[in-house]
Design a protein around this motif. Structure first.
Motif, PDB file in Angstrom:
ATOM      1  N   SER A 137     -32.962  14.883  30.062  1.00  0.00           N
ATOM      2  CA  SER A 137     -33.665  15.870  29.130  1.00  0.00           C
ATOM      3  C   SER A 137     -34.790  16.385  29.678  1.00  0.00           C
ATOM      4  O   SER A 137     -35.240  17.441  29.244  1.00  0.00           O
ATOM      5  N   CYS A 138     -35.679  15.675  30.367  1.00  0.00           N
ATOM      6  CA  CYS A 138     -36.802  16.059  31.100  1.00  0.00           C
ATOM      7  C   CYS A 138     -36.623  17.162  31.896  1.00  0.00           C
ATOM      8  O   CYS A 138     -37.259  18.230  31.942  1.00  0.00           O
ATOM      9  N   LEU A 139     -35.643  16.996  32.809  1.00  0.00           N
ATOM     10  CA  LEU A 139     -35.288  18.045  33.762  1.00  0.00           C
ATOM     11  C   LEU A 139     -34.600  19.105  33.046  1.00  0.00           C
ATOM     12  O   LEU A 139     -35.180  20.275  33.388  1.00  0.00           O
ATOM     13  N   CYS A 140     -34.061  19.310  31.844  1.00  0.00           N
ATOM     14  CA  CYS A 140     -33.652  20.478  31.139  1.00  0.00           C
ATOM     15  C   CYS A 140     -34.990  21.263  30.448  1.00  0.00           C
ATOM     16  O   CYS A 140     -34.913  22.404  30.519  1.00  0.00           O
ATOM     17  N   ILE A 141     -35.777  20.629  30.075  1.00  0.00           N
ATOM     18  CA  ILE A 141     -37.154  21.153  29.537  1.00  0.00           C
ATOM     19  C   ILE A 141     -38.187  21.716  30.561  1.00  0.00           C
ATOM     20  O   ILE A 141     -38.211  23.098  30.350  1.00  0.00           O
ATOM     21  N   GLU A 142     -37.875  21.361  31.755  1.00  0.00           N
ATOM     22  CA  GLU A 142     -38.730  21.950  32.849  1.00  0.00           C
ATOM     23  C   GLU A 142     -37.617  22.992  33.484  1.00  0.00           C
ATOM     24  O   GLU A 142     -38.305  24.242  33.798  1.00  0.00           O
ATOM     25  N   SER A 143     -36.493  23.025  33.151  1.00  0.00           N
ATOM     26  CA  SER A 143     -35.598  24.133  33.586  1.00  0.00           C
ATOM     27  C   SER A 143     -35.537  25.322  32.921  1.00  0.00           C
ATOM     28  O   SER A 143     -34.916  26.385  32.875  1.00  0.00           O
ATOM     29  N   MET A 144     -35.861  25.030  31.602  1.00  0.00           N
ATOM     30  CA  MET A 144     -35.709  26.355  30.461  1.00  0.00           C
ATOM     31  C   MET A 144     -36.667  27.413  30.863  1.00  0.00           C
ATOM     32  O   MET A 144     -37.691  27.194  31.717  1.00  0.00           O
ATOM     33  N   PRO A 145     -36.268  28.701  30.553  1.00  0.00           N
ATOM     34  CA  PRO A 145     -37.064  29.908  30.917  1.00  0.00           C
ATOM     35  C   PRO A 145     -38.167  30.030  30.054  1.00  0.00           C
ATOM     36  O   PRO A 145     -38.459  29.353  29.218  1.00  0.00           O
ATOM     37  N   SER A 146     -38.962  30.617  30.596  1.00  0.00           N
ATOM     38  CA  SER A 146     -40.248  30.749  30.070  1.00  0.00           C
ATOM     39  C   SER A 146     -40.213  31.288  28.642  1.00  0.00           C
ATOM     40  O   SER A 146     -41.129  30.957  27.615  1.00  0.00           O
ATOM     41  N   GLU A 147     -39.265  32.431  28.483  1.00  0.00           N
ATOM     42  CA  GLU A 147     -39.124  33.124  27.143  1.00  0.00           C
ATOM     43  C   GLU A 147     -38.867  32.031  26.230  1.00  0.00           C
ATOM     44  O   GLU A 147     -39.355  32.313  24.966  1.00  0.00           O
ATOM     45  N   ILE A 148     -38.016  31.172  26.367  1.00  0.00           N
ATOM     46  CA  ILE A 148     -37.671  30.088  25.286  1.00  0.00           C
ATOM     47  C   ILE A 148     -38.680  29.132  25.188  1.00  0.00           C
ATOM     48  O   ILE A 148     -38.980  28.934  23.946  1.00  0.00           O
ATOM     49  N   LEU A 149     -39.413  28.736  26.263  1.00  0.00           N
ATOM     50  CA  LEU A 149     -40.604  27.962  26.073  1.00  0.00           C
ATOM     51  C   LEU A 149     -41.620  28.644  25.244  1.00  0.00           C
ATOM     52  O   LEU A 149     -42.250  27.980  24.366  1.00  0.00           O
ATOM     53  N   LEU A 150     -42.003  29.769  25.441  1.00  0.00           N
ATOM     54  CA  LEU A 150     -42.936  30.542  24.697  1.00  0.00           C
ATOM     55  C   LEU A 150     -42.256  30.689  23.103  1.00  0.00           C
ATOM     56  O   LEU A 150     -43.418  30.626  22.244  1.00  0.00           O
ATOM     57  N   LYS A 151     -41.178  30.857  22.988  1.00  0.00           N
ATOM     58  CA  LYS A 151     -40.630  30.917  21.454  1.00  0.00           C
ATOM     59  C   LYS A 151     -40.847  29.757  20.693  1.00  0.00           C
ATOM     60  O   LYS A 151     -41.393  29.596  19.538  1.00  0.00           O
ATOM     61  N   ILE A 152     -40.611  28.539  21.552  1.00  0.00           N
ATOM     62  CA  ILE A 152     -40.808  27.152  20.841  1.00  0.00           C
ATOM     63  C   ILE A 152     -42.499  27.203  20.719  1.00  0.00           C
ATOM     64  O   ILE A 152     -42.782  26.623  19.514  1.00  0.00           O
ATOM     65  N   LEU A 153     -43.224  27.433  21.598  1.00  0.00           N
ATOM     66  CA  LEU A 153     -44.858  27.148  21.376  1.00  0.00           C
ATOM     67  C   LEU A 153     -45.236  28.104  20.376  1.00  0.00           C
ATOM     68  O   LEU A 153     -46.194  27.714  19.764  1.00  0.00           O
ATOM     69  N   SER A 154     -44.579  29.061  19.938  1.00  0.00           N
ATOM     70  CA  SER A 154     -45.183  29.805  18.982  1.00  0.00           C
ATOM     71  C   SER A 154     -45.121  29.205  17.508  1.00  0.00           C
ATOM     72  O   SER A 154     -45.776  29.739  16.699  1.00  0.00           O
TER      73      SER A 154
END
Length: 497
Positions: A38-55
């Motif tokens: 799961s840790c590797l999956c989070i690190e491998s996520m695209p920045s666009e998806i992570l930005l959407k989550i952070l928003s």
């Protein structure tokens, strides 16, 4: 068991062993493998998806996410996310009479324009705006003034509204820091007393410095209780050297369990007699500009108080200072021994000598001015499991107001009563005499007390303030001298005629 590498992950391969132990090891390895995946999956996520989550995160959580690693720090500083939070938290007021206002232009900023700013620009703007709004509310609380002390009337409410707390940071010789949060707090008439105690103190012999700092939440949300792990602003108040602590003559009292050390300014440290280890730390902070000193500094730089500028008054050249006021408070552990106000204090011209201006508050021969100390006088200390009382020690708050009723000289410090070699020359007070002497860069305080056996009380029979002439603006004394010289020249001309 042994491990085999498959597709970048490790999986458990059981060996020959009892069945129950084999199943347990497989479950543990499965959990470890799942967490790693799961840790590797989070690190491998695209920045666009992570930005959407952070928003979807609130501002405080977003600041905490930025402390994970460099990538999350850059993502958590995204200008688009912070601009939306800024616009939602601080809606702009559109003025009808102005066609192109700054507010309207700011709201209509495009996505590209927002991203043109330096990374983290709108995060900084959000924090600064949030701090400005909080500061405005605190200033409103501090506006009403107490007529007796000349200090803000609602200092206690302002401290609670800003969620202000204090910490001590102990640094050892290797640079390691030990942060100790406040355990208890007592609000007095003109000061606040903060306590730190526990069982996990570092070894005193390894410590080099102690820092007293004020802590406030970086983003104050009244709907939530701020946590100690959230982002906070640190303001350095005082720094103390602990290298020669036990060798310096700083012990002001002791009992059967602890000895009390005074660290200037206004800090007390209790050491266990057995083992010479820290038992507790107590700080006494005067209300005068306590909010500013505890919030407007940084972690390395203290807030500098503005210089006092007295008003010149040469109506009567025989007086050096007049119309001054003193408020004195003696207390310990929430117990008040003396709380009194003295008005219309003055200093005559012939009392200005040796770099000090002498103001007699309580005269030795005026029995009507003598005051008793109420209660069992002593410094009450406590820890998680023990408590005690050290005789003849307590906290003293001094608040001197000038002729305009503005704070002129304020401090809160521990003092102790020392048995004097003098004998009482007063027939009404036959008993042992005790002295209290306090000295700092702004002045001195001298107090004489007499112990009355029949009343079982201490009586203050003499109280004198010595204010440094350097603290009083030098131009005041210079102008007084010029005025007197001008008067002498005028008289000589009259005599010549």
């Amino acid at each position: 068991m042994r491990a085999s590498k498959r597709s970048g992950t490790f999986t458990a391969v059981p060996l020959k062993m009892p069945g129950t132990q084999n199943v347990h090891i497989q479950r543990q390895c499965h959990k470890s493998s799942a967490a790693s995946t799961s840790c590797l999956c989070i690190e491998s996520m695209p920045s666009e998806i992570l930005l959407k989550i952070l928003s979807y995160l609130d501002a405080v959580t977003l600041l905490c996410i930025g402390c994970v690693n460099r990538r999350f720090y850059n993502l958590a500083n995204d200008n688009v996310i912070w601009f939306k939070k800024y616009s939602n938290s601080f809606p702009c007021k559109i003025l009808n009479w102005k066609t192109e206002s700054i507010e309207t232009t700011t709201v209509s900023l495009s996505h590209a324009t927002v991203q043109e700013r330096k990374l983290g620009y709108w995060k900084k703007e959000y924090i600064m705006k949030h701090k400005a709004v909080t500061k405005t509310g605190i200033i409103q609380l501090l506006r009403p003034i107490n007529l007796y002390t000349g200090l803000p009337l609602k200092t206690k409410e302002a401290i609670k509204a800003s969620n202000l707390s204090w910490v001590v940071i102990l640094k050892d010789r290797k640079g390691k820091e030990h942060v100790v949060e406040q355990v208890d707090i007592t609000f007095n008439d003109t000061s606040v007393t903060v306590y730190w105690y526990g069982t996990s103190w570092p070894c005193l012999d390894t410590l080099s410095t102690l820092e007293l700092c004020g802590m406030t939440p970086l983003l104050l949300n009244r709907c939530k209780v701020p946590t100690k792990n959230g982002p906070r602003w640190c303001s350095l108040i005082a720094e103390y050297d602990l290298t020669n602590l036990t060798k310096a003559p700083t012990v002001i009292g002791s009992d059967s369990l602890v000895q009390l050390l005074h660290l200037d300014p206004g800090l007390l440290m209790g050491l266990w007699k057995e083992g010479n280890e820290i038992a507790f730390i107590v700080a006494s902070l005067h209300y005068h500009q306590i909010i500013e000193k505890s919030t407007l500094g940084s972690s390395t730089i203290r807030y500098v108080l503005p210089t006092h500028k007295p008003i010149l008054d040469d109506v009567d050249p025989e007086y050096g200072l007049h119309g001054y006021q003193l408020h004195i408070d003696m207390h310990s552990g929430g117990r008040s021994y003396l709380c009194s106000t003295f008005r219309n204090l003055f200093c005559r011209k012939d009392y200005i000598q040796n770099g000090y201006l002498k103001i007699i508050v309580i005269g030795l021969k005026d029995n009507a001015q003598h005051l008793p100390l109420i209660g069992k006088v002593g410094f009450f200390w406590k820890t998680s499991v023990l408590e005690g009382n050290i005789k003849n020690c307590y906290m003293m708050d001094i608040t001197v107001l000038d002729e305009t009723e503005k704070p002129f000289w304020c401090f809160s410090a521990p003092v102790y009563m020392k048995l004097s070699s003098k004998t009482s020359g007063l027939y009404d007070y036959m008993g042992h005499i005790y002295d209290i002497n306090y000295v700092d860069s702004d002045g001195k305080v001298h107090i004489e007390l007499v112990w009355m056996d029949n009343a079982k009380e201490y009586y203050i029979v003499n109280l004198i303030l010595y204010i440094s002439t350097k603290k009083v603006n030098s131009c005041v004394l210079d102008k007084m001298t010029h005025t007197q010289m001008g008067m002498c020249k005028a008289l000589s001309r009259v005599n010549g005629l």
